[in-house]
Design a protein around this motif. Structure first.
Motif, PDB file in Angstrom:
ATOM      1  N   GLY A 258       0.782  -1.235  -0.006  1.00  0.00           N
ATOM      2  CA  GLY A 258       0.042   0.012  -0.035  1.00  0.00           C
ATOM      3  C   GLY A 258       1.044   1.408  -0.132  1.00  0.00           C
ATOM      4  N   ARG A 259       0.151   2.344  -0.432  1.00  0.00           N
ATOM      5  CA  ARG A 259       0.924   3.524  -0.286  1.00  0.00           C
ATOM      6  C   ARG A 259      -0.002   4.784  -0.158  1.00  0.00           C
ATOM      7  NH1 ARG A 259       4.485   4.097  -5.695  1.00  0.00           N
ATOM      8  NH2 ARG A 259       2.258   4.161  -6.640  1.00  0.00           N
ATOM      9  N   VAL A 260       0.729   5.570   0.702  1.00  0.00           N
ATOM     10  CA  VAL A 260      -0.195   7.145   1.070  1.00  0.00           C
ATOM     11  C   VAL A 260       0.882   8.368   0.858  1.00  0.00           C
ATOM     12  CG1 VAL A 260      -1.616   5.632   2.544  1.00  0.00           C
ATOM     13  CG2 VAL A 260       0.286   6.836   3.561  1.00  0.00           C
ATOM     14  N   LEU A 261       0.176   9.534   0.771  1.00  0.00           N
ATOM     15  CA  LEU A 261       0.873  10.602   1.011  1.00  0.00           C
ATOM     16  C   LEU A 261       0.379  11.045   2.239  1.00  0.00           C
ATOM     17  CD1 LEU A 261       1.000  12.553  -2.528  1.00  0.00           C
ATOM     18  CD2 LEU A 261       2.833  11.303  -1.354  1.00  0.00           C
ATOM     19  N   LEU A 262       1.371  11.771   3.004  1.00  0.00           N
ATOM     20  CA  LEU A 262       0.906  12.454   4.224  1.00  0.00           C
ATOM     21  C   LEU A 262       1.331  13.920   3.919  1.00  0.00           C
ATOM     22  CD1 LEU A 262       0.591  12.546   7.450  1.00  0.00           C
ATOM     23  CD2 LEU A 262       2.856  12.667   7.618  1.00  0.00           C
ATOM     24  N   VAL A 263       0.368  14.762   4.138  1.00  0.00           N
ATOM     25  CA  VAL A 263       0.469  16.170   4.242  1.00  0.00           C
ATOM     26  C   VAL A 263       0.108  16.785   5.589  1.00  0.00           C
ATOM     27  CG1 VAL A 263       0.147  16.270   1.885  1.00  0.00           C
ATOM     28  CG2 VAL A 263      -1.875  16.618   3.116  1.00  0.00           C
ATOM     29  N   GLY A 264       0.382  18.161   6.037  1.00  0.00           N
ATOM     30  CA  GLY A 264       0.064  18.686   7.045  1.00  0.00           C
ATOM     31  C   GLY A 264       0.826  19.882   7.340  1.00  0.00           C
ATOM     32  N   GLY A 265       0.414  20.548   8.283  1.00  0.00           N
ATOM     33  CA  GLY A 265       1.000  21.703   8.835  1.00  0.00           C
ATOM     34  C   GLY A 265       0.198  22.583   9.932  1.00  0.00           C
ATOM     35  N   GLU A 266       0.869  23.709  10.351  1.00  0.00           N
ATOM     36  CA  GLU A 266       0.271  24.492  11.293  1.00  0.00           C
ATOM     37  C   GLU A 266      -1.262  25.037  10.676  1.00  0.00           C
ATOM     38  OE1 GLU A 266       3.087  27.428  12.514  1.00  0.00           O
ATOM     39  OE2 GLU A 266       3.036  28.513  10.561  1.00  0.00           O
ATOM     40  N   PRO A 267      -2.258  25.148  11.285  1.00  0.00           N
ATOM     41  CA  PRO A 267      -3.314  25.694  10.714  1.00  0.00           C
ATOM     42  C   PRO A 267      -3.179  27.172  10.070  1.00  0.00           C
ATOM     43  CG  PRO A 267      -3.874  24.786  12.748  1.00  0.00           C
ATOM     44  CD  PRO A 267      -2.447  24.708  12.754  1.00  0.00           C
ATOM     45  N   PHE A 268      -3.626  27.303   8.781  1.00  0.00           N
ATOM     46  CA  PHE A 268      -3.316  28.569   8.050  1.00  0.00           C
ATOM     47  C   PHE A 268      -4.479  29.546   8.542  1.00  0.00           C
ATOM     48  CE2 PHE A 268      -3.075  31.406   4.495  1.00  0.00           C
ATOM     49  CZ  PHE A 268      -1.762  31.427   4.181  1.00  0.00           C
ATOM     50  N   THR A 269      -4.046  30.606   9.158  1.00  0.00           N
ATOM     51  CA  THR A 269      -4.942  31.612   9.937  1.00  0.00           C
ATOM     52  C   THR A 269      -5.523  32.573   8.946  1.00  0.00           C
ATOM     53  OG1 THR A 269      -3.247  32.746  11.125  1.00  0.00           O
ATOM     54  CG2 THR A 269      -4.136  30.868  12.181  1.00  0.00           C
ATOM     55  N   GLU A 270      -4.957  32.870   7.879  1.00  0.00           N
ATOM     56  CA  GLU A 270      -5.317  34.086   7.177  1.00  0.00           C
ATOM     57  C   GLU A 270      -6.423  33.444   6.187  1.00  0.00           C
ATOM     58  OE1 GLU A 270      -1.965  35.575   4.750  1.00  0.00           O
ATOM     59  OE2 GLU A 270      -0.511  35.385   6.404  1.00  0.00           O
ATOM     60  N   GLU A 271      -7.288  34.538   6.081  1.00  0.00           N
ATOM     61  CA  GLU A 271      -8.427  34.406   5.101  1.00  0.00           C
ATOM     62  C   GLU A 271      -7.949  34.571   3.431  1.00  0.00           C
ATOM     63  OE1 GLU A 271     -11.604  36.988   6.166  1.00  0.00           O
ATOM     64  OE2 GLU A 271     -12.298  35.571   7.655  1.00  0.00           O
ATOM     65  N   ILE A 272      -8.286  33.764   2.679  1.00  0.00           N
ATOM     66  CA  ILE A 272      -7.696  33.762   1.328  1.00  0.00           C
ATOM     67  C   ILE A 272      -8.807  33.568   0.444  1.00  0.00           C
ATOM     68  CG2 ILE A 272      -5.577  32.744   2.026  1.00  0.00           C
ATOM     69  CD1 ILE A 272      -6.226  30.139   0.681  1.00  0.00           C
ATOM     70  N   ILE A 273      -8.888  33.902  -0.809  1.00  0.00           N
ATOM     71  CA  ILE A 273      -9.624  33.677  -1.993  1.00  0.00           C
ATOM     72  C   ILE A 273      -8.797  32.880  -3.182  1.00  0.00           C
ATOM     73  CG2 ILE A 273     -10.899  34.543  -3.800  1.00  0.00           C
ATOM     74  CD1 ILE A 273     -11.495  37.182  -2.216  1.00  0.00           C
ATOM     75  N   MET A 274      -9.348  31.614  -3.042  1.00  0.00           N
ATOM     76  CA  MET A 274      -8.597  31.012  -4.364  1.00  0.00           C
ATOM     77  C   MET A 274      -9.462  30.846  -5.587  1.00  0.00           C
ATOM     78  SD  MET A 274      -6.528  27.364  -4.099  1.00  0.00           S
ATOM     79  CE  MET A 274      -8.059  26.565  -3.902  1.00  0.00           C
ATOM     80  N   TRP A 275      -9.104  31.282  -6.638  1.00  0.00           N
ATOM     81  CA  TRP A 275     -10.051  31.404  -7.883  1.00  0.00           C
ATOM     82  C   TRP A 275      -9.131  31.001  -9.132  1.00  0.00           C
ATOM     83  CZ3 TRP A 275     -10.421  33.873 -12.353  1.00  0.00           C
ATOM     84  CH2 TRP A 275     -11.424  33.668 -13.216  1.00  0.00           C
ATOM     85  N   TRP A 276      -9.704  29.801  -9.799  1.00  0.00           N
ATOM     86  CA  TRP A 276      -8.981  29.539 -10.946  1.00  0.00           C
ATOM     87  C   TRP A 276      -7.544  29.144 -10.400  1.00  0.00           C
ATOM     88  CZ3 TRP A 276      -6.132  31.829 -15.519  1.00  0.00           C
ATOM     89  CH2 TRP A 276      -5.926  31.086 -16.474  1.00  0.00           C
ATOM     90  N   ASN A 277      -6.387  29.770 -10.935  1.00  0.00           N
ATOM     91  CA  ASN A 277      -4.844  29.443 -10.588  1.00  0.00           C
ATOM     92  C   ASN A 277      -4.399  30.570  -9.723  1.00  0.00           C
ATOM     93  OD1 ASN A 277      -4.765  27.088 -12.078  1.00  0.00           O
ATOM     94  ND2 ASN A 277      -4.794  28.296 -14.042  1.00  0.00           N
TER      95      ASN A 277
END
Length: 339
Positions: A258-277
């Motif tokens: 089996g295989r997995v990817l682990l991702v993680g990090g400190e919570p990102f506290t800023e508000e963002i807009i992600m639209w398209w790229n």
């Protein structure tokens, strides 16, 4: 990689503040025309749009690209983010407007920082038969999101315990299998505290990943009968674990590897807009980025050497309503599967 949806939307972030594992099921998205690859997108979704600074995860393959159009992503723009390319099988040619020409190969990290603005292309190579991997994005915090672009490459050495193998390409992760314990870290600097690792588990093996309890984490199932903290994941699903635990337990219950990817990090506290790229902070910023890309502004430069059927990817039309920043989801897992 580009978000090629014709009508991209900003993502509302909501979460269930209970403990446990929150299962995020991918949605399929075409990567280009009718013969092009389809990718499984687990982030962003309405259920959850951030894990630490990780804001976008596309998981694709294994696909025989000798019988399809493969990956051919024409030059497209980015702002305010970093792209993380990770392959299991195959090879991709990367070109960007900063003059970087690099190959993405299995087990090697390619990290491109868009900063103020960049454009790039990604094309599977002619010798690639099976293409299989993941493309991820990281949101940059306000303090550095307008910096110059950059590029990092790192090939992590695998470490093993109890037959399980781990490659840590970002941050610092430990792994225990029975009485065996290993730890590895990455020299690649990031703007926020992050982790990223590939873990290969032999049949019927359980690993305990030692992580920072102040971080939130996601485990993406690539192959095998995977369970995270006893919550089963289908291939392509992501198990989210909130802050508060120094370990994440991952099991492979199948008779094969089996295989997995682990991702993680400190919570990102800023508000963002992600639209398209684009990643920005206001509607007007996003509209400005789009207008500059359509006008061929120097902000995004020119990708030299790309020879695909289309010279660039045009931006979608802006939505008729104003894009608004959304509060990040609470860094606690819900106990129900995402819908």
């Amino acid at each position: 990689m580009s978000n090629l949806e014709e009508h991209p939307v900003s993502q509302e972030c909501v979460a269930d503040p209970r403990g446990g594992v929150e299962v995020i099921t991918a949605r399929e998205v075409p990567l280009g025309g009718p013969r092009a690859m389809r990718v499984r997108r687990t982030l962003p979704q309405r259920q959850r749009s951030l894990i630490g600074a990780w804001c976008f995860i596309d998981h694709y393959g294994p696909e025989d690209v000798s019988t399809s159009a493969g990956m051919d992503v024409a030059p497209h723009p980015h702002t305010g983010l970093q792209t993380v390319s990770w392959l299991f099988t195959g090879e991709i040619e990367h070109r960007d407007s900063a003059g970087v020409h690099a190959m993405v190969r299995p087990g090697e990290l390619n990290l491109m920082s868009a900063g103020h603005g960049i454009s790039h292309s990604e094309v599977s190579t002619p010798d690639t038969t099976i293409l299989h991997g993941a493309q991820l994005w990281l949101a940059l915090p306000d303090a550095v999101r307008d910096d110059d672009h950059g590029f990092d490459h790192f090939a992590p050495e695998p470490v093993t315990a109890g037959g399980a193998q781990m490659r840590v390409f970002l941050g610092d992760v430990g792994m225990r299998v029975g009485d065996e314990r290993v730890r590895a870290d990455s020299p690649v600097r990031t703007a926020t505290a992050l982790v990223g690792a590939e873990i290969v588990l032999p049949a019927h093996t359980t690993v305990t990943l030692e992580v920072a309890p102040t971080h939130e984490h996601g485990v993406l199932s690539d192959r095998g009968d995977i369970a995270v903290e006893n919550e089963s994941l289908a291939v392509g699903e992501l198990g989210y674990v909130g802050v508060g635990s120094p370990t994440v337990v991952v099991a492979n219950r199948s008779d094969t590897s089996g295989r997995v990817l682990l991702v993680g990090g400190e919570p990102f506290t800023e508000e963002i807009i992600m639209w398209w790229n684009f990643v920005g902070r206001t509607h007007d910023e996003i509209a400005s980025y789009r207008a500059q890309w359509e006008a061929g502004d120097v902000r995004f430069g020119t990708v030299e050497g790309y020879r695909g059927p289309h010279p660039r990817i045009p931006a979608p039309e802006m939505p008729t309503t104003a894009l608004r920043p959304r509060a990040n989801p609470a860094p606690h897992a819900g106990s129900t599967r995402g819908r």
